[in-house]
Scaffold this active site. Structure first.
Site, short mmCIF file in Angstrom:
data_model
loop_
_atom_site.label_atom_id
_atom_site.label_comp_id
_atom_site.label_asym_id
_atom_site.label_seq_id
_atom_site.Cartn_x
_atom_site.Cartn_y
_atom_site.Cartn_z
N ASN A 138 0.84 -1.14 -0.07
CA ASN A 138 0.07 -0.06 0.02
C ASN A 138 0.83 1.25 0.05
O ASN A 138 1.52 1.57 1.09
CB ASN A 138 -0.88 -0.23 1.33
CG ASN A 138 -1.76 1.17 1.35
OD1 ASN A 138 -1.93 2.16 0.46
ND2 ASN A 138 -2.16 1.49 2.65
N LYS A 184 0.02 4.14 -0.36
CA LYS A 184 -0.61 5.39 0.19
C LYS A 184 -0.48 6.63 -0.59
O LYS A 184 -0.72 6.69 -1.75
CB LYS A 184 -0.23 5.61 1.91
CG LYS A 184 -0.15 4.39 2.59
CD LYS A 184 0.28 4.66 3.96
CE LYS A 184 0.33 3.30 4.76
NZ LYS A 184 0.08 3.59 6.38
N GLU A 204 -6.68 4.57 7.95
CA GLU A 204 -6.55 5.97 7.79
C GLU A 204 -7.70 6.50 7.01
O GLU A 204 -7.90 7.69 7.35
CB GLU A 204 -5.49 6.13 6.82
CG GLU A 204 -4.07 5.82 7.68
CD GLU A 204 -2.79 5.41 6.94
OE1 GLU A 204 -2.97 5.35 5.61
OE2 GLU A 204 -1.79 4.85 7.68
N GLY A 257 2.42 2.15 10.67
CA GLY A 257 3.56 3.16 10.34
C GLY A 257 4.26 3.59 11.77
O GLY A 257 5.01 4.64 11.96
N HIS A 299 -9.50 1.11 5.10
CA HIS A 299 -8.23 1.19 5.67
C HIS A 299 -8.33 2.36 6.86
O HIS A 299 -9.20 3.13 7.04
CB HIS A 299 -7.25 1.81 4.96
CG HIS A 299 -5.67 1.91 5.36
ND1 HIS A 299 -5.32 2.74 6.32
CD2 HIS A 299 -4.68 1.04 4.96
CE1 HIS A 299 -4.06 2.31 6.60
NE2 HIS A 299 -3.75 1.31 5.87
N SER A 359 3.58 -2.52 10.09
CA SER A 359 4.93 -2.48 10.50
C SER A 359 5.49 -3.82 10.12
O SER A 359 6.44 -4.15 10.66
CB SER A 359 5.29 -2.15 11.96
OG SER A 359 4.94 -0.66 12.23
N GLU A 380 -5.18 -4.95 10.75
CA GLU A 380 -4.35 -4.09 10.89
C GLU A 380 -4.62 -3.45 12.17
O GLU A 380 -5.35 -2.40 12.16
CB GLU A 380 -4.44 -3.25 9.72
CG GLU A 380 -3.95 -3.66 8.18
CD GLU A 380 -3.50 -2.67 7.60
OE1 GLU A 380 -2.44 -2.95 6.82
OE2 GLU A 380 -4.27 -1.87 7.22
C1 PEP Z 1 -0.46 -0.10 5.92
O1 PEP Z 1 -0.64 1.02 5.45
O2 PEP Z 1 -1.71 -0.83 5.57
C2 PEP Z 1 0.65 -0.57 6.70
C3 PEP Z 1 0.45 -1.71 7.52
O3 PEP Z 1 1.58 0.45 7.07
P1 PEP Z 1 2.80 0.07 7.52
O4 PEP Z 1 3.34 -1.23 6.95
O5 PEP Z 1 3.65 1.28 7.09
O6 PEP Z 1 2.73 0.01 9.11
#
Ligand code: PEP
Length: 247
Positions: free
Chosen positions: A8, A10, A94, A168, A92, A207, A162
């Site tokens: 992703n 983003k 976000e 992040g 997601h 992460s 998630e």
């Molecule tokens: C994500 O944006 O779905 C995500 C898991 O980000 P990160 O791997 O940077 O934590």
């Protein structure tokens, strides 16, 4: 089932970033797992061109629940499909936080995605406060129930667990914590979809990096990963793809 490594990007990436797409395609011509990148919508068709002939699938990061109309700034599932997507990330955290998306809207978007021939990746996960309050399993179960539309075909559905606090941040749940949530989601999917629920892919996201991927992929009911930051560089994402292939 074929496991899935999904990236992703983003709101990151411009034309220069297509070099990473080309590098990933060149370094992984024949992965065992499915390899997916979800760039910003502006890059989708160019990324599809850069990936042509390779083993990389492409996806969007969101879609509108309606097929077309007066929805300034939005993108429909059919538009993503035409631009080269076969998947779309939906719900997601976000988007749930930035745009107030709730489970019903995510389910409507998933229906739209399925109608347009896309495979929805439905995201869910608890906040840190919810985990501290011991609410994680209830929260993810409610999100799963509300965000997956009735009639979704199990073979065209992906779930991504998630934890919001792991996205992040460089922090991850413990391996037993990941196992516990994935087992809970699996049981819930089997309650709803019967035996076919055992074939629905459940990704872990939050992460995931080259150095922790192998341990996470060894866990039961972890069928791949949704990767943010570490998907921006072909070398890092390629290492995660390799870890999934080796698992
Ligand atoms: C994500 O944006 O779905 C995500 C898991 O980000 P990160 O791997 O940077 O934590």
């Amino acid at each position: 089932m074929r496991r899935l490594a999904a990236g992703n990007w983003k709101m990151n990436g411009d034309g220069a970033a297509l070099a990473e797409v080309r590098a990933l395609v060149a370094s992984h011509p024949d992965p065992v797992c499915e390899m997916l990148l979800c760039p910003p919508a502006t890059l989708l068709s160019r990324a599809a061109g850069a990936a042509a002939g390779g083993a990389l699938a492409l996806g969007g990061q969101d879609c509108h629940p309606r097929p077309s109309g007066a929805h300034t700034g939005d993108v429909s599932a059919a538009m993503l499909r035409e631009a080269g997507a076969t998947y779309v990330i939906l719900g997601h955290s976000e988007r749930r936080a930035d745009h107030g998306e709730d489970d019903a809207l995510v389910a409507a978007k998933a229906s739209a995605a399925l109608a347009a021939g896309l495979i929805p990746i439905v995201c869910l996960g608890e906040t840190e406060g919810q985990r501290d309050a011991g609410e994680t399993l209830d929260v993810v179960a409610a999100q799963l129930d509300g965000s997956v539309p009735d009639g979704a075909p199990p073979d065209r559905l992906v779930i991504a667990y998630e934890p919001v606090w792991a996205i992040g941040t460089g922090r991850t749940p413990t391996l037993p914590q990941i196992t516990q949530v994935h087992a809970h989601l699996r049981a819930r999917l089997c309650d709803r979809f019967g035996a076919a629920g055992s074939g629905i892919r459940i990704l872990y996201g939050g992460s995931v990096k080259p150095d922790n991927a192998a341990a996470i992929f060894a866990l039961r009911d972890v069928d791949g990963a949704l990767v943010g930051g570490a998907s921006l560089r072909a070398a890092d994402f390629g290492a995660i793809v390799a870890a999934l292939d080796a698992a």
